[in-house]
Write an enzyme that holds these catalytic residues in place. Structure first.
Site, PDB file in Angstrom:
ATOM      1  CG  HIS A   7      -0.360   0.091   2.619  1.00  0.00           C
ATOM      2  ND1 HIS A   7      -0.388  -1.291   2.977  1.00  0.00           N
ATOM      3  CD2 HIS A   7      -0.202   1.192   3.162  1.00  0.00           C
ATOM      4  CE1 HIS A   7       0.440  -0.838   4.705  1.00  0.00           C
ATOM      5  NE2 HIS A   7       0.656   0.829   4.350  1.00  0.00           N
ATOM      6  CG  HIS A  79       3.935   4.262   5.148  1.00  0.00           C
ATOM      7  ND1 HIS A  79       2.690   5.365   6.492  1.00  0.00           N
ATOM      8  CD2 HIS A  79       3.216   3.081   5.192  1.00  0.00           C
ATOM      9  CE1 HIS A  79       2.047   4.143   6.508  1.00  0.00           C
ATOM     10  NE2 HIS A  79       2.030   2.702   5.809  1.00  0.00           N
ATOM     11  CD  GLU A 130       3.750  -0.553   6.981  1.00  0.00           C
ATOM     12  OE1 GLU A 130       2.392   0.284   5.859  1.00  0.00           O
ATOM     13  OE2 GLU A 130       2.607  -1.487   8.346  1.00  0.00           O
TER      14      GLU A 130
HETATM   15 CO    CO Z   1       1.004   1.307   6.656  1.00  0.00          CO
END
Ligand code: CO
Length: 134
Positions: A7, A79, A130
């Site tokens: 994502h 992020h 991440e």
């Molecule tokens: Co995330």
């Protein structure tokens, strides 16, 4: 080591307005809002064909995205999350490379119930990364 893009997370000051924009203006497939108090955010997922966009609004006074929104009051990209097939090996590889892992350096359980870690943006050209167990 890097697998698929899981994502892209966008910090937004007004989740209802962001959801309406993605649903009504962009024609996106949006989820119901989910409060994630342990992460200090309320999120809406926008399912796009090949990945997800995560719209995040602060939840609680000490939400970690509040400082980001103070710097970026209209919101912005917070992020990117890549999947890895072995998060323990990824953590060890990052430590060995000298890249800083946020927090205590250990794995956390992320928004999707899987182990994650966050890499310091200063070590990655200004982008918070991440890594999530696939
Ligand atoms: Co995330």
């Amino acid at each position: 080591m890097l697998g698929r893009l899981n994502h892209v997370a966008l910090a937004v000051p007004d989740l209802a307005a962001a959801t309406a924009l993605y649903r009504d203006t962009l024609g996106g497939d949006v989820s119901e809002p989910q409060a994630l108090p342990e992460h200090g955010v309320t999120v809406v997922f926008v399912n796009v064909d090949n990945t997800k966009i995560e719209l995040m609004e602060p939840l609680g006074e000490d939400s970690t995205i509040r400082p980001f929104l103070e710097k970026n009051p209209s919101g912005g990209m917070h992020h990117v999350c890549y999947e890895v097939d072995d998060i323990i090996a990824a953590r060890d590889r990052m430590k060995a490379s000298g890249a800083r892992i946020l927090g205590d350096g250990e794995l956390k359980i992320g928004a999707h119930g899987k182990p994650v870690l966050f890499l310091h943006p200063k070590d990655f050209m200004g982008t918070l990364i991440e890594l999530e167990q696939s």
